[in-house]
Scaffold this active site. Structure first.
Site, short mmCIF file in Angstrom:
data_model
loop_
_atom_site.label_atom_id
_atom_site.label_comp_id
_atom_site.label_asym_id
_atom_site.label_seq_id
_atom_site.Cartn_x
_atom_site.Cartn_y
_atom_site.Cartn_z
N TYR A 10 0.82 -1.22 0.00
CA TYR A 10 0.00 0.00 0.00
C TYR A 10 0.85 1.26 0.00
O TYR A 10 0.68 2.14 -0.85
CB TYR A 10 -0.94 0.00 1.21
CG TYR A 10 -2.32 -0.48 0.86
CD1 TYR A 10 -3.29 0.41 0.42
CD2 TYR A 10 -2.65 -1.83 0.95
CE1 TYR A 10 -4.55 -0.03 0.08
CE2 TYR A 10 -3.91 -2.28 0.61
CZ TYR A 10 -4.87 -1.38 0.18
OH TYR A 10 -6.11 -1.81 -0.17
N VAL A 11 1.77 1.37 0.96
CA VAL A 11 2.55 2.61 1.09
C VAL A 11 3.45 2.80 -0.12
O VAL A 11 3.52 3.89 -0.71
CB VAL A 11 3.38 2.59 2.39
CG1 VAL A 11 4.32 3.79 2.44
CG2 VAL A 11 2.46 2.59 3.60
N LYS A 207 5.20 8.81 14.23
CA LYS A 207 4.18 7.90 13.70
C LYS A 207 3.53 7.10 14.83
O LYS A 207 2.31 6.87 14.83
CB LYS A 207 4.82 6.96 12.67
CG LYS A 207 3.84 5.97 12.03
CD LYS A 207 2.75 6.72 11.25
CE LYS A 207 1.75 5.75 10.62
NZ LYS A 207 2.30 4.99 9.50
N ASN A 222 -15.73 4.30 21.91
CA ASN A 222 -16.49 3.05 22.01
C ASN A 222 -16.89 2.74 23.45
O ASN A 222 -18.01 2.28 23.72
CB ASN A 222 -15.69 1.90 21.41
CG ASN A 222 -15.60 1.99 19.90
OD1 ASN A 222 -16.39 2.69 19.27
ND2 ASN A 222 -14.64 1.31 19.32
N CYS A 265 -12.19 17.85 40.03
CA CYS A 265 -13.08 17.38 38.96
C CYS A 265 -12.62 16.07 38.32
O CYS A 265 -13.35 15.07 38.34
CB CYS A 265 -13.22 18.45 37.88
SG CYS A 265 -14.01 19.96 38.44
N LYS A 321 -3.16 23.32 40.22
CA LYS A 321 -3.03 24.06 38.97
C LYS A 321 -2.43 25.43 39.27
O LYS A 321 -2.81 26.06 40.26
CB LYS A 321 -4.41 24.22 38.32
CG LYS A 321 -4.38 24.95 36.98
CD LYS A 321 -5.78 25.20 36.44
CE LYS A 321 -6.40 23.95 35.88
NZ LYS A 321 -7.68 24.25 35.17
N ARG A 328 -7.11 20.35 46.62
CA ARG A 328 -7.86 19.10 46.61
C ARG A 328 -7.35 18.16 45.53
O ARG A 328 -7.31 18.51 44.36
CB ARG A 328 -9.36 19.38 46.41
CG ARG A 328 -10.02 20.07 47.59
CD ARG A 328 -11.43 20.51 47.27
NE ARG A 328 -11.45 21.54 46.25
CZ ARG A 328 -12.57 22.02 45.70
NH1 ARG A 328 -13.75 21.53 46.06
NH2 ARG A 328 -12.50 22.97 44.79
#
Length: 435
Positions: A10-11, A207, A222, A265, A321, A328
């Site tokens: 293919y490639v 890649k 999924n 969160c 942060k 927390r």
């Protein structure tokens, strides 16, 4: 240019046909006589949109041909593109058998000035540690001096590979030297997308980064879909909302390696979602392993600090942060707790954290995790710097960055990637957590 393309799968087939259609003179090389005969008859050996027409036109116009004679193909070209397969072994390791064989074939016919370009997917180090030595040994020439070497990963999807070739998301060129990189860049002159000219191992890894993220995205979608189905929700409507967010969701946000995540969160909501899936008898191995992966990254930081073998630790930053005082589920609080638990002498500086200002859930959390925080907090960067044998950088506050210039022989463990991290990486007393 005159180009030889090794491997007509293919490639290789798509690369050969597309380059020929752009005006280059291309010879495809393959050990499979049937593939060679198909190309020379003007027929593509693969099924792919537009590839048949490109092969037929290029062969008819004399821009494309194929052969099994590797030596003659190298002698007839200026550039060799290696597009052979690198299949997985049963244990998951990469098979480089075809790459090694082709590198030796090319090396035996290599002439000064030739550029060898690897398009095959291979792990970082494969080119420099395995293939370049084969090329040099079989040719008697030196890479980067007598001949050029490049790694040029492809981003072609079966089914749309011709379109992808002519409209790439980016072009990545890992180069042994600037001249070799110039040759590869010229192959794709006129095509859209950013061009990245990088060290060879970076190109090799690019890649893998793409494909790993693509797999994670599919797995995420999924698993979320399975949870939605169990809750009688239309997952596509949920994802329509998700995909509309180009600021945080479909964006560069959160994709720079750094320290572990925390806060009020992400950990809480991940636990809640995984619990809901478990309650609904839905298996979500990807989502259920995100928190353990985060925990492993935190442990990585702890191991880097303790590996220095020094007892006095200065921690710069504590909130989860920068620019907040929220402690927390901060990974820096967890790191501090572990260091104290192992008997390390710790001092902490965070410009935004003052014990007297902590209230509510924030104060309750820190009272449980670091009850003696008041004794650990310092009023200034310099106070922590004077104490520390190891400086742990958990924030990029300007006063902290300025203090680093006075760190002297102290060990630096960088969790945020300070602005001059690239220059610092070569220093013996500096370690970045993920770079």
């Amino acid at each position: 240019m005159r180009i030889s393309v090794f491997g007509l799968g293919y490639v290789g087939c798509v690369s050969a046909a597309c380059l020929a259609s752009m005006g280059h003179q291309v010879v495809g090389v393959d050990v499979n006589q049937a593939k060679v005969d198909l190309i020379n008859d003007g027929r593509a050996p693969i099924v792919e949109e537009r590839i048949g027409e490109l092969v037929a036109t290029s062969v008819a116009g004399g821009a494309l041909r194929a052969t099994t004679d590797a030596a003659q193909a190298v002698r007839d070209s200026e550039v060799s593109l290696v597009c052979v397969g690198t299949p997985s072994a049963p244990n998951g390791s990469l098979s480089t058998t075809f790459l090694e064989r082709v590198a030796e074939q090319i090396g035996r016919s290599l002439a000064p000035g030739h550029v060898v370009v690897f398009r095959s997917t291979m792990l970082p180090g494969t080119c420099a540690d395995l293939l370049v030595p084969i090329l040099e040994l079989s040719s008697g020439l030196r890479a980067g001096v007598d001949f050029g070497v490049a790694v040029n990963p492809e981003f072609l999807r079966e089914g749309t590979s011709v379109r992808d070739f002519f409209a790439p998301p980016k072009t990545v060129i890992g180069e042994s030297d600037e001249a070799a990189g110039d040759v590869v860049a010229a192959l794709y002159d006129g095509l859209p997308g950013d061009v990245f000219r990088v060290p060879i191992p970076v190109a090799e890894m690019a890649k893998y980064a793409d494909n790993a993220f693509h797999a994670v995205k599919i797995g995420f979608a999924n698993e979320l879909g399975a949870i939605c189905q169990a809750m009688d929700l239309d997952s596509h409507r949920v994802m329509d909302v998700f995909l509309a967010d180009r600021k945080l969701n479909i964006s560069p946000a959160y994709l720079r390696p750094g320290f572990a995540f925390g806060g009020s969160c992400l950990p809480k909501d991940l636990r809640g979602l995984v619990y809901a899936a478990r309650k609904a008898d839905v298996s979500v191995p990807l989502l259920s392993h995100v928190l353990p992966a985060n925990e492993a990254h935190l442990q990585r930081a702890f191991d880097l600090v303790t590996a220095a073998g020094r007892r006095r630790i200065g921690l710069f930053g504590l909130s989860f942060k920068p620019g907040t005082d929220d402690l927390r589920e901060s990974p820096l609080v967890e790191l501090a707790e572990r260091l104290l638990g192992k008997g390390y002498d710790l001092r902490i500086y965070d410009a935004n954290v003052t014990l007297s200002r902590l209230v509510g859930a924030n104060r309750a959390y820190i009272a449980e995790r670091l009850p003696h925080l008041g004794e650990l907090l310092a009023d200034s960067v310099d106070e922590v710097l004077r104490h520390a044998e190891v400086c742990v950088i958990g924030c990029a506050d300007p006063t902290v960055l300025d203090a680093l210039s006075r760190a002297g022989e102290r060990r630096i463990v960088d969790l945020v990637r300070v602005p001059d991290a690239e220059a610092q990486r070569g220093r013996r007393d500096y370690t970045g957590i993920a770079w």
